[in-house]
Design a protein around this motif. Sequence first.
Motif, PDB file in Angstrom:
ATOM      1  N   HIS A   1       0.811  -1.206   0.000  1.00  0.00           N
ATOM      2  CA  HIS A   1       0.000   0.000   0.000  1.00  0.00           C
ATOM      3  C   HIS A   1       0.851   1.266   0.000  1.00  0.00           C
ATOM      4  O   HIS A   1       0.637   2.145  -0.838  1.00  0.00           O
TER       5      HIS A   1
ATOM      6  N   HIS B   1      -6.694  -3.441   3.719  1.00  0.00           N
ATOM      7  CA  HIS B   1      -7.860  -3.217   2.863  1.00  0.00           C
ATOM      8  C   HIS B   1      -7.728  -3.980   1.535  1.00  0.00           C
ATOM      9  O   HIS B   1      -8.676  -4.022   0.765  1.00  0.00           O
ATOM     10  N   HIS B   2      -6.553  -4.547   1.279  1.00  0.00           N
ATOM     11  CA  HIS B   2      -6.396  -5.395   0.097  1.00  0.00           C
ATOM     12  C   HIS B   2      -6.820  -6.830   0.374  1.00  0.00           C
ATOM     13  O   HIS B   2      -6.725  -7.680  -0.499  1.00  0.00           O
TER      14      HIS B   2
HETATM   15 CU    CU Z   1      -3.924  -0.035  -0.591  1.00  0.00          CU
END
Ligand code: CU
Length: 534
Positions: free
Chosen positions: A260, A309-310
Amino acid sequence: MASIPLDPAHGGHAHDDHHDHHPTGLKRWLTTTNHKDIGTMYLWFSFTMFIVGGIMAMIIRAELFQPGLQIVKPEFFNQLTSLHGLIMVFGAIMPAFVGFANWMLPLQLGAPDMAFARMNNWSFWMLPPAAILLISSMFVPGGSVAAGWTMYPPLTVQQGYGMDLTIFAVHILGASSIMGSINIITTILNLRAPGMTLMKMPMFAWTWLITAFLLIATMPVLAGAITMILTDRHFGTTFFNAAGGGDPVMYQHIFWFFGHPEVYIIALPAFGVVSQVIPAFSRKKLFGYPSMVYATASIAILSLIVWAHHMFTVGMPVAGQLYFMFATMLIAVPTGVKVFNWVATMWRGSITLETPMLFALGFLFLFTLGGFTGIVVALSPVDVQIHDTYYVVAHFHYVMVAGALFSAFAAVYYWGPKWTGWMYEEKLGKIHFWWSLIAFNIAFFPQHFLGLAGMPRRIPDYNQQFTEWNQVSSIGAFLFGTAQIFFLIIVIRMIKGKSGVRAPAKPWDGAEGLEWTVPSPAPYHTFETPPVVK
Ligand code: CU
Protein backbone atom coordinates in the motif's frame (compact mmCIF):
# COMPACT_ATOMS: atom_id res chain seq x y z
CA MET A 1 42.51 27.93 -6.33
CA ALA A 2 46.31 28.23 -6.32
CA SER A 3 47.92 28.72 -9.70
CA ILE A 4 48.91 25.49 -11.40
CA PRO A 5 52.50 25.11 -12.65
CA LEU A 6 52.90 24.28 -16.31
CA ASP A 7 54.12 20.79 -17.01
CA PRO A 8 56.61 20.81 -19.90
CA ALA A 9 56.40 17.01 -20.23
CA HIS A 10 52.81 17.43 -21.37
CA GLY A 11 53.32 20.08 -23.96
CA GLY A 12 53.01 22.93 -21.54
CA HIS A 13 49.40 22.34 -20.62
CA ALA A 14 48.31 23.10 -17.11
CA HIS A 15 47.73 20.03 -14.96
CA ASP A 16 44.04 20.55 -14.59
CA ASP A 17 43.62 20.59 -18.35
CA HIS A 18 44.63 16.96 -18.25
CA HIS A 19 42.60 15.94 -15.26
CA ASP A 20 39.45 17.73 -16.33
CA HIS A 21 38.99 15.66 -19.47
CA HIS A 22 35.52 14.60 -20.46
CA PRO A 23 35.18 10.89 -21.22
CA THR A 24 32.89 10.22 -24.12
CA GLY A 25 30.76 7.36 -25.38
CA LEU A 26 30.21 4.31 -23.21
CA LYS A 27 32.87 5.31 -20.67
CA ARG A 28 31.07 8.57 -20.03
CA TRP A 29 27.77 6.86 -19.22
CA LEU A 30 29.32 3.99 -17.24
CA THR A 31 31.44 6.19 -14.99
CA THR A 32 29.42 9.37 -14.74
CA THR A 33 28.65 10.82 -11.34
CA ASN A 34 26.86 13.81 -12.84
CA HIS A 35 23.30 14.00 -11.58
CA LYS A 36 22.06 15.20 -14.98
CA ASP A 37 23.66 12.29 -16.86
CA ILE A 38 22.30 9.85 -14.29
CA GLY A 39 18.86 11.48 -14.42
CA THR A 40 18.89 11.12 -18.19
CA MET A 41 19.82 7.44 -17.95
CA TYR A 42 17.05 6.82 -15.41
CA LEU A 43 14.53 8.42 -17.75
CA TRP A 44 15.61 6.44 -20.82
CA PHE A 45 15.67 3.23 -18.79
CA SER A 46 12.20 4.04 -17.52
CA PHE A 47 10.87 4.69 -21.03
CA THR A 48 12.40 1.43 -22.29
CA MET A 49 10.69 -0.51 -19.51
CA PHE A 50 7.48 1.41 -20.23
CA ILE A 51 7.61 0.11 -23.80
CA VAL A 52 8.38 -3.47 -22.67
CA GLY A 53 5.55 -3.42 -20.09
CA GLY A 54 3.36 -1.71 -22.70
CA ILE A 55 3.95 -4.45 -25.28
CA MET A 56 2.85 -6.98 -22.65
CA ALA A 57 -0.30 -4.89 -22.06
CA MET A 58 -0.98 -4.90 -25.81
CA ILE A 59 -0.71 -8.70 -25.96
CA ILE A 60 -3.02 -8.96 -22.94
CA ARG A 61 -5.59 -6.67 -24.58
CA ALA A 62 -5.27 -8.53 -27.91
CA GLU A 63 -6.01 -11.83 -26.16
CA LEU A 64 -8.98 -10.26 -24.38
CA PHE A 65 -10.38 -8.74 -27.58
CA GLN A 66 -12.73 -11.68 -27.83
CA PRO A 67 -13.72 -14.64 -25.66
CA GLY A 68 -11.86 -17.90 -26.13
CA LEU A 69 -8.14 -18.50 -26.36
CA GLN A 70 -6.51 -16.96 -29.44
CA ILE A 71 -2.98 -15.68 -29.05
CA VAL A 72 -1.31 -16.93 -25.88
CA LYS A 73 -1.57 -19.96 -23.63
CA PRO A 74 -3.18 -19.38 -20.19
CA GLU A 75 0.14 -20.06 -18.38
CA PHE A 76 1.88 -17.42 -20.48
CA PHE A 77 -1.02 -14.99 -20.04
CA ASN A 78 -0.55 -15.22 -16.26
CA GLN A 79 3.14 -14.37 -16.68
CA LEU A 80 2.23 -11.41 -18.88
CA THR A 81 -0.13 -9.84 -16.31
CA SER A 82 2.38 -10.47 -13.51
CA LEU A 83 5.40 -9.09 -15.34
CA HIS A 84 3.41 -6.18 -16.78
CA GLY A 85 2.70 -5.11 -13.19
CA LEU A 86 6.22 -5.66 -11.86
CA ILE A 87 7.86 -3.97 -14.85
CA MET A 88 5.56 -0.94 -14.82
CA VAL A 89 5.84 -0.42 -11.04
CA PHE A 90 9.54 -1.15 -10.46
CA GLY A 91 10.95 -0.61 -13.94
CA ALA A 92 8.95 2.25 -15.43
CA ILE A 93 7.22 4.52 -12.89
CA MET A 94 9.64 4.45 -9.95
CA PRO A 95 12.80 5.01 -12.05
CA ALA A 96 11.02 7.83 -13.93
CA PHE A 97 10.52 9.80 -10.74
CA VAL A 98 14.03 9.00 -9.48
CA GLY A 99 15.19 10.37 -12.83
CA PHE A 100 13.24 13.60 -12.27
CA ALA A 101 14.70 13.77 -8.73
CA ASN A 102 18.24 13.40 -10.08
CA TRP A 103 17.73 16.10 -12.65
CA MET A 104 15.81 18.59 -10.57
CA LEU A 105 16.70 18.28 -6.87
CA PRO A 106 20.26 19.70 -7.10
CA LEU A 107 18.93 22.52 -9.30
CA GLN A 108 16.01 23.26 -7.00
CA LEU A 109 18.09 23.16 -3.83
CA GLY A 110 21.25 24.85 -5.08
CA ALA A 111 23.35 21.73 -4.46
CA PRO A 112 26.47 20.96 -6.52
CA ASP A 113 25.20 17.42 -7.18
CA MET A 114 23.55 14.57 -5.32
CA ALA A 115 25.20 13.94 -1.96
CA PHE A 116 26.62 10.50 -2.80
CA ALA A 117 27.52 10.97 -6.45
CA ARG A 118 29.26 7.61 -6.88
CA MET A 119 26.50 5.68 -5.14
CA ASN A 120 24.13 7.50 -7.47
CA ASN A 121 25.93 5.91 -10.42
CA TRP A 122 25.70 2.51 -8.76
CA SER A 123 21.98 2.84 -7.96
CA PHE A 124 21.31 3.40 -11.64
CA TRP A 125 23.57 0.67 -12.98
CA MET A 126 21.91 -1.94 -10.76
CA LEU A 127 18.72 -1.45 -12.76
CA PRO A 128 19.63 -2.91 -16.18
CA PRO A 129 20.81 -6.27 -14.76
CA ALA A 130 17.61 -6.45 -12.68
CA ALA A 131 15.54 -5.76 -15.79
CA ILE A 132 17.39 -8.44 -17.76
CA LEU A 133 16.81 -10.96 -14.94
CA LEU A 134 13.14 -10.09 -14.75
CA ILE A 135 12.53 -10.36 -18.48
CA SER A 136 14.73 -13.43 -18.98
CA SER A 137 12.74 -15.26 -16.29
CA MET A 138 10.09 -15.72 -19.00
CA PHE A 139 12.44 -17.90 -21.01
CA VAL A 140 13.53 -20.49 -18.42
CA PRO A 141 11.69 -23.81 -18.04
CA GLY A 142 8.46 -23.24 -16.13
CA GLY A 143 8.46 -19.57 -17.00
CA SER A 144 8.33 -16.46 -14.91
CA VAL A 145 6.21 -15.43 -11.94
CA ALA A 146 2.60 -16.28 -12.74
CA ALA A 147 0.84 -15.25 -9.54
CA GLY A 148 0.37 -11.55 -10.24
CA TRP A 149 2.80 -8.74 -9.34
CA THR A 150 1.90 -9.43 -5.69
CA MET A 151 3.64 -12.84 -5.86
CA TYR A 152 1.27 -14.60 -3.45
CA PRO A 153 2.14 -18.05 -2.12
CA PRO A 154 1.45 -20.93 -2.36
CA LEU A 155 1.76 -20.57 -6.15
CA THR A 156 5.06 -18.69 -5.99
CA VAL A 157 6.51 -21.34 -3.67
CA GLN A 158 5.57 -24.13 -6.09
CA GLN A 159 6.63 -22.47 -9.35
CA GLY A 160 9.74 -23.14 -11.43
CA TYR A 161 13.12 -21.43 -11.47
CA GLY A 162 11.83 -18.31 -13.19
CA MET A 163 10.46 -17.31 -9.79
CA ASP A 164 13.98 -17.32 -8.33
CA LEU A 165 15.11 -14.93 -11.04
CA THR A 166 12.11 -12.73 -10.25
CA ILE A 167 12.94 -12.72 -6.53
CA PHE A 168 16.56 -11.80 -7.26
CA ALA A 169 15.47 -9.04 -9.65
CA VAL A 170 13.07 -7.53 -7.11
CA HIS A 171 15.83 -7.63 -4.47
CA ILE A 172 18.14 -5.68 -6.76
CA LEU A 173 15.44 -3.17 -7.69
CA GLY A 174 14.67 -2.68 -4.00
CA ALA A 175 18.34 -2.16 -3.12
CA SER A 176 18.62 0.42 -5.88
CA SER A 177 15.56 2.25 -4.53
CA ILE A 178 16.93 2.28 -0.98
CA MET A 179 20.27 3.66 -2.19
CA GLY A 180 18.46 6.32 -4.20
CA SER A 181 16.39 7.23 -1.14
CA ILE A 182 19.42 7.60 1.12
CA ASN A 183 20.94 9.84 -1.53
CA ILE A 184 17.82 11.99 -1.83
CA ILE A 185 17.35 12.39 1.93
CA THR A 186 21.01 13.32 2.45
CA THR A 187 21.00 15.75 -0.45
CA ILE A 188 17.88 17.51 0.80
CA LEU A 189 18.91 17.64 4.44
CA ASN A 190 22.60 18.55 3.94
CA LEU A 191 23.17 20.23 0.60
CA ARG A 192 20.62 23.03 0.42
CA ALA A 193 22.02 26.44 -0.54
CA PRO A 194 22.21 29.06 2.25
CA GLY A 195 18.75 30.54 2.78
CA MET A 196 16.94 27.54 1.29
CA THR A 197 15.09 26.48 4.44
CA LEU A 198 12.99 23.32 4.38
CA MET A 199 9.76 25.32 4.26
CA LYS A 200 11.00 27.25 1.23
CA MET A 201 11.77 24.15 -0.83
CA PRO A 202 9.82 23.57 -4.03
CA MET A 203 7.02 21.03 -3.44
CA PHE A 204 8.72 18.44 -5.65
CA ALA A 205 11.64 18.35 -3.18
CA TRP A 206 9.23 18.00 -0.24
CA THR A 207 7.27 15.17 -1.79
CA TRP A 208 10.49 13.32 -2.61
CA LEU A 209 11.88 13.79 0.92
CA ILE A 210 8.75 12.17 2.37
CA THR A 211 8.67 9.49 -0.34
CA ALA A 212 12.28 8.55 0.36
CA PHE A 213 11.48 7.91 4.04
CA LEU A 214 8.50 5.81 2.96
CA LEU A 215 10.75 3.78 0.66
CA ILE A 216 13.29 3.11 3.40
CA ALA A 217 10.48 2.07 5.75
CA THR A 218 8.83 -0.40 3.38
CA MET A 219 11.33 -1.76 0.83
CA PRO A 220 13.09 -3.98 3.39
CA VAL A 221 9.68 -5.41 4.33
CA LEU A 222 9.12 -6.50 0.72
CA ALA A 223 12.63 -7.91 0.69
CA GLY A 224 11.77 -9.90 3.82
CA ALA A 225 8.59 -11.28 2.29
CA ILE A 226 10.22 -12.50 -0.91
CA THR A 227 13.20 -13.87 1.03
CA MET A 228 10.77 -15.98 3.06
CA ILE A 229 9.32 -17.25 -0.23
CA LEU A 230 12.86 -18.09 -1.32
CA THR A 231 13.59 -20.08 1.85
CA ASP A 232 10.20 -21.79 1.62
CA ARG A 233 11.14 -22.78 -1.92
CA HIS A 234 14.64 -24.08 -1.31
CA PHE A 235 15.60 -24.33 2.34
CA GLY A 236 12.75 -26.27 3.90
CA THR A 237 11.06 -23.48 5.82
CA THR A 238 7.26 -23.32 6.01
CA PHE A 239 6.58 -19.62 6.64
CA PHE A 240 3.65 -19.71 4.24
CA ASN A 241 2.75 -23.40 4.38
CA ALA A 242 -0.02 -24.41 6.78
CA ALA A 243 1.20 -28.03 6.74
CA GLY A 244 4.35 -26.89 8.52
CA GLY A 245 2.64 -24.45 10.89
CA GLY A 246 2.91 -21.44 8.57
CA ASP A 247 0.22 -19.27 7.04
CA PRO A 248 -0.13 -18.07 3.44
CA VAL A 249 -2.23 -15.12 4.64
CA MET A 250 0.77 -13.88 6.61
CA TYR A 251 2.49 -13.25 3.27
CA GLN A 252 -0.37 -10.96 2.26
CA HIS A 253 -0.03 -8.95 5.48
CA ILE A 254 3.72 -8.53 4.97
CA PHE A 255 3.45 -7.83 1.25
CA TRP A 256 0.74 -5.18 1.61
CA PHE A 257 2.57 -3.48 4.47
CA PHE A 258 4.93 -2.63 1.62
CA GLY A 259 2.37 -2.68 -1.18
CA HIS A 260 0.00 0.00 0.00
CA PRO A 261 2.73 2.59 0.82
CA GLU A 262 4.16 1.70 -2.61
CA VAL A 263 1.08 3.34 -4.14
CA TYR A 264 2.08 6.59 -2.41
CA ILE A 265 5.76 6.10 -3.22
CA ILE A 266 4.54 6.39 -6.80
CA ALA A 267 1.87 9.04 -6.21
CA LEU A 268 3.62 11.53 -3.90
CA PRO A 269 6.37 12.63 -6.34
CA ALA A 270 3.60 12.87 -8.96
CA PHE A 271 1.78 15.23 -6.57
CA GLY A 272 5.05 17.18 -6.31
CA VAL A 273 5.26 17.65 -10.09
CA VAL A 274 1.63 18.77 -10.31
CA SER A 275 2.14 21.14 -7.37
CA GLN A 276 4.75 22.95 -9.45
CA VAL A 277 3.13 22.82 -12.86
CA ILE A 278 -0.25 24.22 -11.76
CA PRO A 279 1.20 27.39 -10.11
CA ALA A 280 3.50 28.03 -13.10
CA PHE A 281 0.63 28.00 -15.61
CA SER A 282 -1.80 29.82 -13.31
CA ARG A 283 0.71 32.65 -12.71
CA LYS A 284 0.07 32.35 -8.98
CA LYS A 285 1.94 30.97 -6.01
CA LEU A 286 0.87 27.55 -4.80
CA PHE A 287 -2.15 27.98 -2.53
CA GLY A 288 -1.61 26.69 1.03
CA TYR A 289 2.02 25.60 0.76
CA PRO A 290 2.38 24.59 4.47
CA SER A 291 -0.85 22.58 4.34
CA MET A 292 0.50 20.83 1.21
CA VAL A 293 3.60 19.78 3.15
CA TYR A 294 1.57 18.54 6.13
CA ALA A 295 -0.95 16.79 3.88
CA THR A 296 1.89 14.95 2.11
CA ALA A 297 3.36 13.82 5.42
CA SER A 298 -0.09 12.77 6.71
CA ILE A 299 -0.73 10.67 3.61
CA ALA A 300 2.63 8.95 4.08
CA ILE A 301 1.95 8.12 7.74
CA LEU A 302 -1.62 6.96 7.06
CA SER A 303 -0.41 4.78 4.18
CA LEU A 304 1.46 2.63 6.72
CA ILE A 305 -1.65 1.65 8.70
CA VAL A 306 -4.21 0.65 6.05
CA TRP A 307 -2.62 -2.36 4.34
CA ALA A 308 -5.25 -5.01 4.99
CA HIS A 309 -7.86 -3.22 2.86
CA HIS A 310 -6.40 -5.40 0.10
CA MET A 311 -7.38 -8.49 2.06
CA PHE A 312 -11.03 -8.06 3.05
CA THR A 313 -11.86 -11.48 1.60
CA VAL A 314 -9.29 -13.57 3.52
CA GLY A 315 -11.70 -14.03 6.43
CA MET A 316 -10.56 -11.37 8.84
CA PRO A 317 -12.70 -10.43 11.86
CA VAL A 318 -15.36 -7.76 11.31
CA ALA A 319 -13.55 -5.47 13.79
CA GLY A 320 -10.45 -5.71 11.58
CA GLN A 321 -12.46 -4.96 8.46
CA LEU A 322 -14.02 -1.92 10.12
CA TYR A 323 -10.66 -0.60 11.29
CA PHE A 324 -8.98 -0.95 7.89
CA MET A 325 -12.03 0.49 6.13
CA PHE A 326 -12.21 3.64 8.27
CA ALA A 327 -8.44 4.14 8.39
CA THR A 328 -8.38 3.97 4.59
CA MET A 329 -11.16 6.50 4.20
CA LEU A 330 -9.21 8.86 6.49
CA ILE A 331 -6.67 9.25 3.65
CA ALA A 332 -9.35 11.12 1.72
CA VAL A 333 -8.89 14.05 4.15
CA PRO A 334 -5.27 15.05 3.34
CA THR A 335 -5.83 14.08 -0.31
CA GLY A 336 -8.86 16.39 -0.32
CA VAL A 337 -6.68 19.17 1.11
CA LYS A 338 -4.32 18.72 -1.83
CA VAL A 339 -7.03 18.72 -4.49
CA PHE A 340 -8.60 21.80 -2.84
CA ASN A 341 -5.24 23.60 -2.86
CA TRP A 342 -4.60 22.79 -6.53
CA VAL A 343 -8.02 24.11 -7.48
CA ALA A 344 -7.59 27.18 -5.25
CA THR A 345 -4.22 27.84 -6.93
CA MET A 346 -5.98 28.02 -10.29
CA TRP A 347 -8.83 30.16 -8.90
CA ARG A 348 -8.65 33.59 -10.55
CA GLY A 349 -5.24 32.77 -11.92
CA SER A 350 -4.26 33.81 -15.41
CA ILE A 351 -4.27 30.29 -16.79
CA THR A 352 -2.74 29.14 -20.06
CA LEU A 353 -3.11 25.59 -21.35
CA GLU A 354 0.26 24.48 -22.67
CA THR A 355 0.92 20.74 -22.70
CA PRO A 356 2.39 20.44 -19.16
CA MET A 357 -0.69 22.19 -17.74
CA LEU A 358 -3.01 20.00 -19.83
CA PHE A 359 -1.41 16.87 -18.41
CA ALA A 360 -1.55 18.34 -14.89
CA LEU A 361 -5.27 19.04 -15.33
CA GLY A 362 -5.80 15.57 -16.83
CA PHE A 363 -4.05 14.22 -13.75
CA LEU A 364 -6.22 16.30 -11.43
CA PHE A 365 -9.49 15.17 -13.01
CA LEU A 366 -8.69 11.48 -13.54
CA PHE A 367 -6.65 10.91 -10.39
CA THR A 368 -9.57 12.31 -8.39
CA LEU A 369 -11.84 9.87 -10.22
CA GLY A 370 -9.46 7.05 -9.27
CA GLY A 371 -9.61 8.37 -5.71
CA PHE A 372 -13.39 8.12 -5.71
CA THR A 373 -13.37 4.51 -6.91
CA GLY A 374 -10.71 4.00 -4.21
CA ILE A 375 -13.34 4.92 -1.62
CA VAL A 376 -15.70 2.43 -3.26
CA VAL A 377 -13.21 -0.44 -3.02
CA ALA A 378 -12.26 0.62 0.52
CA LEU A 379 -15.82 -0.16 1.68
CA SER A 380 -15.45 -3.70 2.92
CA PRO A 381 -19.05 -4.82 2.18
CA VAL A 382 -18.67 -3.57 -1.40
CA ASP A 383 -15.14 -4.90 -1.79
CA VAL A 384 -16.26 -8.41 -0.88
CA GLN A 385 -18.35 -8.25 -4.09
CA ILE A 386 -15.84 -6.66 -6.44
CA HIS A 387 -12.56 -8.04 -5.03
CA ASP A 388 -10.35 -9.43 -7.83
CA THR A 389 -12.68 -8.09 -10.54
CA TYR A 390 -11.93 -5.67 -13.34
CA TYR A 391 -13.35 -2.86 -11.18
CA VAL A 392 -10.13 -3.00 -9.17
CA VAL A 393 -8.08 -3.05 -12.36
CA ALA A 394 -9.93 0.07 -13.56
CA HIS A 395 -9.45 1.78 -10.18
CA PHE A 396 -5.69 1.37 -9.94
CA HIS A 397 -5.08 2.20 -13.59
CA TYR A 398 -6.81 5.54 -13.00
CA VAL A 399 -4.37 6.05 -10.13
CA MET A 400 -1.25 4.69 -11.84
CA VAL A 401 -1.70 5.78 -15.47
CA ALA A 402 -3.80 8.94 -15.24
CA GLY A 403 -2.11 9.73 -11.93
CA ALA A 404 1.56 8.86 -12.07
CA LEU A 405 2.10 8.55 -15.84
CA PHE A 406 0.24 11.74 -16.77
CA SER A 407 2.22 13.72 -14.21
CA ALA A 408 5.43 12.18 -15.56
CA PHE A 409 4.40 13.44 -19.03
CA ALA A 410 3.71 16.86 -17.48
CA ALA A 411 7.21 16.80 -15.99
CA VAL A 412 8.88 15.92 -19.31
CA TYR A 413 7.09 18.73 -21.18
CA TYR A 414 7.62 21.16 -18.29
CA TRP A 415 11.29 20.51 -17.56
CA GLY A 416 12.29 19.05 -20.94
CA PRO A 417 13.09 22.46 -22.49
CA LYS A 418 15.41 23.14 -19.53
CA TRP A 419 17.12 19.77 -19.98
CA THR A 420 17.54 19.83 -23.75
CA GLY A 421 17.86 23.55 -24.43
CA TRP A 422 15.04 23.32 -26.98
CA MET A 423 11.30 23.86 -26.77
CA TYR A 424 9.17 20.92 -27.80
CA GLU A 425 6.56 21.45 -30.53
CA GLU A 426 3.46 22.67 -28.73
CA LYS A 427 0.98 21.46 -31.32
CA LEU A 428 2.39 17.92 -31.18
CA GLY A 429 2.37 17.98 -27.37
CA LYS A 430 -1.29 18.95 -27.36
CA ILE A 431 -2.13 16.17 -29.82
CA HIS A 432 -0.29 13.73 -27.54
CA PHE A 433 -2.34 14.94 -24.57
CA TRP A 434 -5.79 14.68 -26.18
CA TRP A 435 -4.92 11.39 -27.87
CA SER A 436 -3.74 9.93 -24.54
CA LEU A 437 -6.65 11.34 -22.54
CA ILE A 438 -9.35 10.00 -24.87
CA ALA A 439 -7.66 6.63 -25.50
CA PHE A 440 -7.00 6.14 -21.79
CA ASN A 441 -10.66 6.61 -20.93
CA ILE A 442 -11.81 4.34 -23.76
CA ALA A 443 -9.42 1.68 -22.46
CA PHE A 444 -10.12 1.87 -18.74
CA PHE A 445 -13.55 3.37 -18.11
CA PRO A 446 -15.43 0.31 -19.49
CA GLN A 447 -13.42 -1.89 -17.12
CA HIS A 448 -15.51 -0.45 -14.27
CA PHE A 449 -18.62 -1.88 -15.98
CA LEU A 450 -16.92 -5.23 -16.59
CA GLY A 451 -15.90 -5.44 -12.93
CA LEU A 452 -19.34 -4.52 -11.62
CA ALA A 453 -20.79 -7.17 -13.94
CA GLY A 454 -18.48 -9.72 -12.36
CA MET A 455 -15.58 -10.22 -14.78
CA PRO A 456 -12.58 -11.50 -12.79
CA ARG A 457 -9.10 -10.03 -13.32
CA ARG A 458 -6.06 -12.07 -14.49
CA ILE A 459 -7.95 -14.41 -16.83
CA PRO A 460 -7.23 -15.03 -20.55
CA ASP A 461 -10.85 -16.00 -21.35
CA TYR A 462 -14.28 -14.81 -20.28
CA ASN A 463 -17.99 -15.34 -20.69
CA GLN A 464 -19.78 -14.06 -23.81
CA GLN A 465 -21.63 -11.23 -22.04
CA PHE A 466 -18.36 -9.40 -21.39
CA THR A 467 -17.38 -9.26 -25.07
CA GLU A 468 -18.48 -5.73 -26.11
CA TRP A 469 -16.84 -3.74 -23.33
CA ASN A 470 -13.68 -5.83 -23.66
CA GLN A 471 -13.51 -4.93 -27.34
CA VAL A 472 -13.98 -1.24 -26.55
CA SER A 473 -11.30 -1.50 -23.85
CA SER A 474 -8.84 -3.22 -26.20
CA ILE A 475 -9.34 -0.61 -28.93
CA GLY A 476 -8.69 2.14 -26.36
CA ALA A 477 -5.57 0.32 -25.17
CA PHE A 478 -4.16 0.01 -28.72
CA LEU A 479 -4.82 3.73 -29.30
CA PHE A 480 -3.15 4.59 -26.00
CA GLY A 481 -0.13 2.45 -26.89
CA THR A 482 0.38 4.15 -30.25
CA ALA A 483 0.05 7.58 -28.60
CA GLN A 484 3.18 6.79 -26.61
CA ILE A 485 5.19 6.04 -29.76
CA PHE A 486 4.10 9.51 -30.84
CA PHE A 487 5.41 10.83 -27.47
CA LEU A 488 8.79 9.23 -28.17
CA ILE A 489 8.91 11.04 -31.52
CA ILE A 490 8.06 14.37 -29.83
CA VAL A 491 10.86 13.91 -27.28
CA ILE A 492 13.44 12.96 -29.92
CA ARG A 493 12.40 15.98 -32.00
CA MET A 494 12.78 18.18 -28.91
CA ILE A 495 16.28 16.84 -28.23
CA LYS A 496 17.24 17.47 -31.86
CA GLY A 497 15.82 20.99 -31.73
CA LYS A 498 13.27 20.41 -34.50
CA SER A 499 11.02 23.16 -33.13
CA GLY A 500 13.78 25.63 -33.99
CA VAL A 501 12.98 27.51 -30.77
CA ARG A 502 15.71 27.69 -28.16
CA ALA A 503 14.42 27.33 -24.60
CA PRO A 504 14.80 30.68 -22.86
CA ALA A 505 16.20 30.85 -19.32
CA LYS A 506 12.63 30.83 -18.07
CA PRO A 507 10.66 28.81 -20.63
CA TRP A 508 7.27 29.46 -19.10
CA ASP A 509 7.02 33.22 -19.30
CA GLY A 510 8.91 33.84 -16.09
CA ALA A 511 5.98 32.45 -14.17
CA GLU A 512 7.69 29.44 -12.73
CA GLY A 513 8.29 31.08 -9.36
CA LEU A 514 10.23 28.73 -7.15
CA GLU A 515 11.11 26.51 -10.06
CA TRP A 516 14.76 27.03 -10.88
CA THR A 517 16.19 28.66 -7.82
CA VAL A 518 19.80 28.57 -8.95
CA PRO A 519 21.57 28.64 -12.28
CA SER A 520 22.55 25.15 -13.32
CA PRO A 521 25.68 24.63 -11.21
CA ALA A 522 26.93 21.14 -11.83
CA PRO A 523 30.26 20.96 -13.63
CA TYR A 524 31.07 17.83 -15.58
CA HIS A 525 32.61 15.21 -13.37
CA THR A 526 33.24 11.50 -13.25
CA PHE A 527 34.66 9.06 -10.72
CA GLU A 528 37.98 10.90 -10.96
CA THR A 529 36.57 14.18 -9.70
CA PRO A 530 33.66 13.64 -7.33
CA PRO A 531 31.91 16.84 -6.25
CA VAL A 532 33.55 18.84 -3.48
CA VAL A 533 31.05 19.14 -0.67
CA LYS A 534 31.75 21.46 2.24
CU1 CU B 1 -3.92 -0.03 -0.59
